[in-house]
Design a protein around this motif. Structure first.
Motif, PDB file in Angstrom:
ATOM      1  N   SER A   1      48.226 -21.812 -35.172  1.00  0.00           N
ATOM      2  CA  SER A   1      46.979 -22.157 -34.481  1.00  0.00           C
ATOM      3  C   SER A   1      47.143 -22.246 -32.970  1.00  0.00           C
ATOM      4  O   SER A   1      46.154 -22.359 -32.240  1.00  0.00           O
ATOM      5  N   ASP A   2      48.372 -22.162 -32.465  1.00  0.00           N
ATOM      6  CA  ASP A   2      48.601 -22.174 -31.023  1.00  0.00           C
ATOM      7  C   ASP A   2      48.064 -20.902 -30.386  1.00  0.00           C
ATOM      8  O   ASP A   2      47.783 -19.908 -31.070  1.00  0.00           O
ATOM      9  N   THR A   3      47.986 -20.928 -29.057  1.00  0.00           N
ATOM     10  CA  THR A   3      47.770 -19.709 -28.270  1.00  0.00           C
ATOM     11  C   THR A   3      49.107 -19.283 -27.694  1.00  0.00           C
ATOM     12  O   THR A   3      49.775 -20.056 -27.016  1.00  0.00           O
TER      13      THR A   3
ATOM     14  N   SER B   1      51.253 -17.144 -25.165  1.00  0.00           N
ATOM     15  CA  SER B   1      51.103 -16.529 -23.854  1.00  0.00           C
ATOM     16  C   SER B   1      52.424 -15.898 -23.434  1.00  0.00           C
ATOM     17  O   SER B   1      53.445 -16.579 -23.384  1.00  0.00           O
TER      18      SER B   1
ATOM     19  N   HIS C   1      47.591 -13.009 -23.979  1.00  0.00           N
ATOM     20  CA  HIS C   1      47.258 -14.274 -24.614  1.00  0.00           C
ATOM     21  C   HIS C   1      46.723 -13.965 -26.008  1.00  0.00           C
ATOM     22  O   HIS C   1      45.762 -13.206 -26.146  1.00  0.00           O
ATOM     23  N   LEU C   2      47.368 -14.535 -27.019  1.00  0.00           N
ATOM     24  CA  LEU C   2      46.960 -14.319 -28.410  1.00  0.00           C
ATOM     25  C   LEU C   2      46.684 -15.678 -29.026  1.00  0.00           C
ATOM     26  O   LEU C   2      47.594 -16.519 -29.129  1.00  0.00           O
ATOM     27  N   ASN C   3      45.444 -15.914 -29.409  1.00  0.00           N
ATOM     28  CA  ASN C   3      45.120 -17.256 -29.914  1.00  0.00           C
ATOM     29  C   ASN C   3      45.117 -17.309 -31.439  1.00  0.00           C
ATOM     30  O   ASN C   3      45.208 -16.293 -32.122  1.00  0.00           O
ATOM     31  N   SER C   4      45.107 -18.529 -31.916  1.00  0.00           N
ATOM     32  CA  SER C   4      45.079 -18.800 -33.366  1.00  0.00           C
ATOM     33  C   SER C   4      46.199 -18.068 -34.095  1.00  0.00           C
ATOM     34  O   SER C   4      45.974 -17.402 -35.113  1.00  0.00           O
TER      35      SER C   4
ATOM     36  N   ARG D   1      40.965 -12.158 -30.676  1.00  0.00           N
ATOM     37  CA  ARG D   1      42.081 -13.105 -30.569  1.00  0.00           C
ATOM     38  C   ARG D   1      42.955 -12.827 -29.365  1.00  0.00           C
ATOM     39  O   ARG D   1      43.748 -13.674 -28.974  1.00  0.00           O
TER      40      ARG D   1
ATOM     41  N   THR E   1      43.731 -11.366 -25.358  1.00  0.00           N
ATOM     42  CA  THR E   1      43.260 -11.115 -24.005  1.00  0.00           C
ATOM     43  C   THR E   1      44.439 -10.650 -23.172  1.00  0.00           C
ATOM     44  O   THR E   1      45.529 -11.218 -23.278  1.00  0.00           O
TER      45      THR E   1
END
Lengths: 110, 124
Positions: free
Chosen positions: B13-15, B17, B81-84, B66, B68
């Protein structure tokens, strides 16, 4: 699923012999493939690209490429021990602006 | 040369970077795009995204929403940046320079001619 299908998934070639890898996909009818060599534990290296199947500086002439219709091919003529690696094709997707890789081909030199 | 950096470990669940520092040339060169590719353990390469120095972005549809990518021209680097994140995002992440290609008169990212060595990310 991938827009690009590589074959075979794995192949063995005797030292000094020839091996050919193919990459099939609808996008290859419109765009040109690029090919990458990845040795174990290393980053990929560009070995072939473009309309005229060009080799970047430093890539041996035993690597050649061709394309016809929806299929691109990479051929190693006179395979050497250092050619043992995974090979990937890459191209623009048939739909959209992104790039896609084929599933890869593991080449073993005997 | 390109060099990835970032945390080697992330929790679900982290992002995530990651940064790729470009040396030996300017990230504002007009003939290049800057992108990310990843490789899950024992699996093939997956193209993630690319960005032009002016901010134009291209994303893999399977990750859109997810991911950016961005450029910092003042520092000559670009970021992912990749989230979740989940365990499925575990793997080696490569940054790469893309040569500009031309499709129907538009400039787009093409072949990847310079790669970073890769950085391993474990999601656990």
């Amino acid at each position: 699923s991938s827009d690009l299908t590589q074959a075979p998934a794995a192949v063995s070639v005797a030292l000094g012999q020839t091996v050919r890898i193919t990459c099939q996909g609808d996008s290859l009818r419109s765009y040109f493939a690029s090919w990458y060599q990845q040795r174990p534990g290393q980053a990929p290296v560009l070995v072939m690209f473009g309309k005229n199947n060009e080799r970047p500086s430093g890539i041996p002439a035993r690597f050649s490429g061709s394309s016809s219709g929806n299929t691109a091919s990479l051929t190693i003529t006179g395979a050497q021990a250092e050619d043992e690696a995974d090979y990937y094709c890459n191209c623009r997707a048939s739909r959209g602006d992104h790039l896609v890789f084929g599933g890869g081909t593991k080449v073993t030199v005997l | 040369q390109l060099q990835e950096s970032g945390p080697g470990l992330a929790e679900p669940s982290d992002t995530l970077s990651l940064t790729c520092t470009v040396s030996g040339g300017s990230i504002t060169a007009t003939t290049f795009y800057w992108g990310w590719i990843r490789q899950s353990p024992g699996k093939g390469l997956e193209w993630i995204a690319a960005v032009y120095y002016r901010g134009t972005t291209y994303y893999n549809p399977s990750l859109r929403g997810r991911v950016t990518v961005s450029v910092d021209t003042s520092k000559n680097l670009f970021s992912l940046h990749l989230n979740s994140v989940t365990a499925a995002d575990t793997g080696v992440y490569f940054c790469a320079r893309h040569r500009a290609d031309y499709v129907w008169g538009r400039q787009v990212p093409g072949r990847m001619d310079v790669w970073g060595p890769g950085t391993t990310v474990i999601v656990s």
